[in-house]
Design a protein around this motif. Structure first.
Motif, PDB file in Angstrom:
ATOM      1  N   CYS B 316       0.813  -1.210   0.000  1.00  0.00           N
ATOM      2  CA  CYS B 316       0.000   0.000   0.000  1.00  0.00           C
ATOM      3  C   CYS B 316       0.849   1.262   0.000  1.00  0.00           C
ATOM      4  O   CYS B 316       0.346   2.366  -0.213  1.00  0.00           O
ATOM      5  N   THR B 318       4.930   3.144  -0.833  1.00  0.00           N
ATOM      6  CA  THR B 318       6.187   3.003  -1.555  1.00  0.00           C
ATOM      7  C   THR B 318       7.306   2.522  -0.648  1.00  0.00           C
ATOM      8  O   THR B 318       8.294   1.976  -1.116  1.00  0.00           O
ATOM      9  N   THR B 329      -3.324  -1.894  -9.265  1.00  0.00           N
ATOM     10  CA  THR B 329      -2.137  -1.135  -8.892  1.00  0.00           C
ATOM     11  C   THR B 329      -1.266  -0.858 -10.111  1.00  0.00           C
ATOM     12  O   THR B 329      -1.236  -1.644 -11.073  1.00  0.00           O
ATOM     13  N   CYS B 332       3.963  -0.131  -6.556  1.00  0.00           N
ATOM     14  CA  CYS B 332       4.095   0.803  -5.433  1.00  0.00           C
ATOM     15  C   CYS B 332       5.240   1.784  -5.635  1.00  0.00           C
ATOM     16  O   CYS B 332       5.394   2.721  -4.849  1.00  0.00           O
TER      17      CYS B 332
END
Lengths: 456, 456
Positions: B316, B318, B329, B332
């Motif tokens: 969720c 970086t 997604t 990330c």
């Protein structure tokens, strides 16, 4: 405490309950405000003279002391319906924090993109101008709220608008300028090369940051020089207070629904447009002897027209191009200290408010800038609305009234006007938070100097 | 046109009509979103594991797929009452301008100082944390809406807050920072010297302007290192969508009062918090087979997680410190192009929204930044609200749906979510007005590069 805590946090009138007429307080005043004077003849201005500056219907409203209720045209009501009614809010959290037996209500006029009550009159002025075939408008703006409101109204009715924005504000508040541009207005930093008066000032003081007086002069010159164009103004005038009466009328209806009535009404006082609208129906009841409400005008210590000015005939603008009004004034050349952050920078005061104050119907207090921001930050934390610096004067006034009630144990009902939000005033908030904000109170000598030429 | 034009411009529910319970859409979904995984064990996270990051009750809500309705505690309702209900507004002027037979409604969540819907979840998260004896909170903020909302909630409940604000935003949006400070939050530009991870990054890249991932890492580190402290997050999570369900529940009641039901619901999609809340009760009726409403998620072309991302397990954040979620997604490590002005910069998407989209309950479209601002400025001129760039994606989506109705002649009822105001986004408006705003669409290669490590 026995006080009624069953009122809702926010009361919104239904559309059916919204006012359909403006209320003209002059029709009920025991003594009328003094008439505007033609500065050349020193005689009361006529409808014809005034119609050169304003469109005919607005000039008529300006001089009309008799009509008690004026129907609001459907087209104006239609635009009001987009953002009105504004809520009457009970400040439960502020009350709790202050531990006061008083009930504090505020009328919040910041729930629209212009961020202030100015839109109420902007819509009316643009509508009446359009009705008479006016094809463009000009105005000036300092802090930017009036210019923003007028941009919105002009965009809605499809009338091109030129805003002369004081160059200092134009540079310091670029976002304000861009909001006006978003609504399609042409925004010109004043002084500019687009007018004679602008070019003259620029040749004399090339690096001036401008003044409200100069911006007014440029706006008037452009309106007069353009076919079918008129200049419009957002405060001080009788017509503006007439339009703003919808603020007070909505409050009156809301209080009836709540079964309440204000014991004290508090408002910030710049040119008097919000204050005059907020108090109108409640002042009527006082004048008629039905109620004994107290009315408190709150102004900044740095620009104290009511508390330290003279009640005299003076120009409404620094450029001395307008009719003269009898009002509380600091002199039309008075300019508040540059450290003063809010928009309450006007040297004079609405002739209606001035007359009521002079005749003892109202009180006035002044506060220093830093204590006003103390109140603003407290209010934001407790009520979750970020108030404009102007509005925060009323907050400070209301808090002081509530604290008096705490001392005496009186369960008074306090109403104050929260005229707008502070989103475009964060520079001032920064100064306050960083403790670099300072206060300024003009000396007696300074006030005497600027008021020596007014006509008592 | 035969369409009903008797609806009010703005409908406000009374306090009695406001929702008293949150609605958990997961309890009605035919298939549940995939569980969060512990990145170490790759097994579903347990309540105990999650309670290290979030307070116990919020961790419980995150994992609770069964409870259909959850009572909203009185203390939360009390703060909601200060700024809620938010109005459901009929966009009569926009309809007229578009000359569409469609009825366009929008739910306006910008009527509070935070300027967005984020406050709805901030209040809940702070309340539950306080209930469990948490004595301070940390968070990160990029565009600043979440940080502002959380500052307000923390100020109200008396919980100290530290906000790590991406240094680039901190410098470019100083006013945003000052709003948070006004509400008493400590705002630290990230990366900073106050955390280990911040010092490490600063030693490697001294002049970095920071990233959301780094700010999250600093906020988590500080929360973990401080006794009785927790980290909180404003989007993506199931708990956030649960709190935001009050948006949709208010809409549902308002439509009942109006005798209407939306044929199309349009929302902007960043992390999915507003969209998930807005659609919740209407999606329930679709899942249960009672209604056939269409749902349209609108995202920016520059950050197209739904329309071009992969449905896969990913981090969720970086910084790769959080549990992994199965969601659409872009990877990330994906960072939207710097020319992208809005707050819809998140690489992923709420697992609930992702699952609904994956299972065919929703549609998604993406728009370029300049066409979104075309819609924003048109909307401002017609409806007098200055929309946030994020919200303007939904405006663009709704306009396109209304124009389709114009072609087909269908009198559809369109609902869109207007999540907030654009007062702090005037830099982007300036670029648009000055025609210096540009568009960016990531290439297929770029998206492939960042999504190659996600776990399908």
């Amino acid at each position: 405490m026995s006080k009624n805590n069953n009122a809702p946090y926010r009361l919104y009138l239904t559309e059916d309950q919204m006012p359909k007429q403006y209320y003209n307080l002059r029709a009920d005043m025991k003594e009328l405000p003094e008439p505007l004077l033609n500065p050349g003849t020193k005689k009361p201005v006529t409808l014809d003279e005034l119609s050169v500056v304003f469109c005919r219907e607005l000039a008529r409203q300006e001089l009309d002391n008799e009509t008690r209720y004026l129907d609001i045209p459907k087209e104006i009501l239609d635009m009001y319906r987009i953002y009105r009614p504004s809520p009457l809010i009970r400040a439960y959290n502020l009350e709790k924090y202050l531990d006061t037996p008083a009930k504090i209500y505020y009328k919040f006029e910041g729930n629209n993109t212009s961020g202030s009550h100015k839109l109420n009159s902007a819509i009316a002025q643009v509508y009446y101008a359009k009705q008479e075939g006016i094809t463009s408008l000009t105005t000036e703006t300092g802090a930017g709220q009036w210019g923003t409101a007028l941009s919105e109204a002009c965009s809605y009715f499809g009338i091109p608008l030129t805003v002369f924005m004081v160059k200092g504000s134009y540079q310091q508040k670029p976002f304000r300028k861009d909001v006006m541009r978003t609504f399609g207005a042409e925004v010109i930093p004043s002084p500019s090369n687009t007018t004679e008066v602008g070019r003259k000032i620029l040749s004399e003081i090339p690096d001036t940051t401008g003044s409200l007086g100069c911006a007014i002069s440029e706006a008037v010159e452009k309106a007069v020089a353009t076919k079918n164009s008129r200049y419009v103004l957002g405060s001080v005038l009788n017509q503006v207070l007439l339009h703003q009466s919808i603020i007070g009328l909505e409050c009156e209806t809301a209080f009836k629904i709540l079964g309440e009535y204000p014991d004290v009404v508090v408002g910030c006082a710049g040119g008097g447009s919000n204050l005059g609208g907020l108090i109108a129906p409640f002042m009527r009841e006082k004048i008629l002897g039905n109620k004994d409400t107290r009315f408190v005008a709150v102004e900044p210590s740095s620009c104290p027209s009511l508390t330290r000015g003279k009640y005299a005939y003076d120009f409404c603008d620094t450029g001395k191009m307008t009719p003269m009004a009898r009002m509380y004034t600091l002199g039309c050349d008075f300019i508040p200290a540059p450290n003063h952050a809010g928009g309450l920078r006007y040297h004079g005061m609405s002739p209606i408010i001035s007359k009521l104050y002079h005749d003892g119907y109202m009180e006035a207090v002044s506060y220093k800038q830093t204590e006003v921001f103390d109140a603003a930050v407290l209010f934001a934390k407790k009520e979750t609305i970020l108030p404009a610096p102007e509005s925060s004067h009323a907050i400070k006034g209301a808090i002081d009234e509530a604290l008096k009630c705490k001392e005496t144990g009186e369960e008074k009902t306090i109403l104050f006007g929260l005229t707008g939000t502070g989103y475009f005033d964060m520079t001032a908030y920064s100064q306050y938070l960083d403790k670099t904000m300072t206060d300024y109170i003009p000396s007696d000598d300074e006030i005497a100097k600027y008021t020596k030429n007014v006509i008592m």
